[in-house]
Design a protein around this motif. Structure first.
Motif, mmCIF file in Angstrom:
data_model
loop_
_atom_site.group_PDB
_atom_site.id
_atom_site.type_symbol
_atom_site.label_atom_id
_atom_site.label_comp_id
_atom_site.label_asym_id
_atom_site.label_seq_id
_atom_site.Cartn_x
_atom_site.Cartn_y
_atom_site.Cartn_z
ATOM 1 N N MET A 102 0.839 -1.194 0.000
ATOM 2 C CA MET A 102 0.000 0.000 0.000
ATOM 3 C C MET A 102 0.873 1.242 0.000
ATOM 4 N N THR A 103 0.421 2.282 -0.696
ATOM 5 C CA THR A 103 1.129 3.554 -0.671
ATOM 6 C C THR A 103 0.754 4.322 0.592
ATOM 7 N N ASN A 104 1.551 5.340 0.900
ATOM 8 C CA ASN A 104 1.263 6.154 2.080
ATOM 9 C C ASN A 104 -0.123 6.791 1.990
ATOM 10 N N ASN A 109 -5.785 7.285 3.748
ATOM 11 C CA ASN A 109 -7.207 7.304 3.387
ATOM 12 C C ASN A 109 -7.990 6.206 4.101
ATOM 13 N N ALA A 110 -7.333 5.090 4.412
ATOM 14 C CA ALA A 110 -8.023 3.973 5.070
ATOM 15 C C ALA A 110 -8.109 4.152 6.582
ATOM 16 N N VAL A 111 -7.239 4.986 7.146
ATOM 17 C CA VAL A 111 -7.124 5.105 8.601
ATOM 18 C C VAL A 111 -7.893 6.313 9.122
ATOM 19 N N SER A 125 -8.516 3.378 13.740
ATOM 20 C CA SER A 125 -9.335 2.405 13.017
ATOM 21 C C SER A 125 -8.953 2.424 11.548
ATOM 22 N N ALA A 126 -9.110 1.275 10.903
ATOM 23 C CA ALA A 126 -8.811 1.148 9.479
ATOM 24 C C ALA A 126 -9.991 0.487 8.791
ATOM 25 N N LEU A 133 -6.877 -7.188 5.799
ATOM 26 C CA LEU A 133 -6.059 -5.997 5.528
ATOM 27 C C LEU A 133 -6.332 -4.917 6.565
ATOM 28 N N SER A 134 -7.583 -4.733 6.936
ATOM 29 C CA SER A 134 -7.917 -3.724 7.955
ATOM 30 C C SER A 134 -7.173 -4.025 9.254
#
Length: 237
Positions: A102-104, A109-111, A125-126, A133-134
Motif C-alpha cells: 500500500m502507498t502512504n 485514506n483507510a485510517v 481504526s482502518a 487488511l484492515s
C-alpha cells in the motif's frame, strides 16, 4: 413569474403529494438497491492507544489533573504526526512484510484517528474491503507508532491497550443510504413542483385575473361539456 405565496405553494404541494411520494419511494429504492448490490462491502478494525505526557512510568501515582489535560492535548498532536510520511513509510514497510503493498496515501485514506470522548485515549481504526487488511494496517501502526512518536515528539509516551481484532463489516450502510435517497427524492420533487408553479403564468380564475391585471371583471362565459354519440364529450357555449 408568480409571486411567492406560501399558502398557495402549500396547496400545490398537497395537490401533487401522490406524485411526490411515488418519486420519493422510487429514488429511495434506487439508492437502497445500488447500496445493496453494487457498493463493495467494507470492514473496520480498530485499537486504542493511551497517551501520557511523561516518560517515566514511576510517576503514574503522582498524575495530576493538569498532566491529564496535557495528555489530552498531546492526542491531537499525535493525530497530526501519525499521518506524516516518516511514520507512514514505516507502516507501509511493516505491511509489506505482512504481504500487503500500500502507498502512504492509501494507508492515510483507510485510517481514521480520533480521541475517545475527549480523553487521553487515541482511537485508531482502518476501513478497507478486506477484513484481514484492515487488521494488518492496525497491527502495523501499533508496531511502529509508539517508538516513532516518542522519537519525533521527544516527550511523553504511548501505550497500546489491546491488539486489533479481525475487521468487522461496517458497509455498505443500506438503510442509511435508502433514507438519504428518500430525502433527496422528496426535496427535489418539492423544488420542481414549486418552480413549475412559480413559472406558471396562466390565469386560473376571476380572482387570479383581478390580482394579475388589476382590472374589473364585467362577466364570465361559462364552459361546459355535453356527452355526444359514442360516449364522447363535445364542448358547447
Amino acid at each position: 413569474m408568480q409571486e411567492l405565496d406560501i399558502q398557495a405553494i402549500f396547496f400545490v404541494l398537497v395537490k401533487r403529494i401522490r406524485w411526490i411520494l411515488a418519486i420519493t419511494l422510487a429514488v429511495a429504492l434506487l439508492f437502497g438497491a445500488y447500496s445493496q448490490f453494487f457498493m463493495p462491502e467494507t470492514y473496520r478494525s480498530r485499537f486504542n492507544m493511551y497517551v501520557s505526557n511523561y516518560t517515566d512510568r514511576t510517576d503514574v501515582a503522582g498524575t495530576s489533573s493538569s498532566s491529564i489535560a496535557a495528555s489530552q492535548a498531546m492526542v491531537q498532536e499525535y493525530i497530526v504526526v501519525l499521518q506524516d510520511d516518516k511514520i507512514m513509510d514505516k507502516v507501509a514497510a511493516n505491511l509489506k512484510s505482512r504481504g500487503y503493498r500500500m502507498t502512504n496515501k492509501q494507508i492515510v485514506n483507510a485510517v481514521s484517528l480520533s480521541s475517545v470522548d475527549e480523553t487521553a485515549m487515541l482511537s485508531v481504526s482502518a476501513v478497507t474491503t478486506d477484513p484481514k487488511l484492515s487488521r494488518a494496517i492496525c497491527l502495523a501502526i501499533a508496531d511502529e507508532a509508539p517508538d516513532l512518536l516518542q522519537e519525533v515528539m521527544k516527550i511523553g509516551s504511548i501505550e497500546v491497550m489491546a491488539e486489533a481484532k479481525m475487521g468487522e463489516r461496517v458497509g455498505p450502510a443500506v438503510v442509511r443510504n435508502t433514507i438519504v435517497g428518500a430525502l433527496i427524492g422528496f426535496f427535489v420533487c418539492c423544488a420542481v413542483v414549486i418552480v413549475l408553479y412559480l413559472l406558471d403564468n396562466t390565469v386560473k380564475d376571476e380572482k387570479n385575473l383581478k390580482k394579475r391585471l388589476n382590472v374589473i371583471v364585467l362577466g364570465t362565459v361559462p364552459s361546459f361539456q355535453l356527452k355526444g354519440k359514442g360516449g364522447r364529450f363535445r364542448g358547447k357555449n
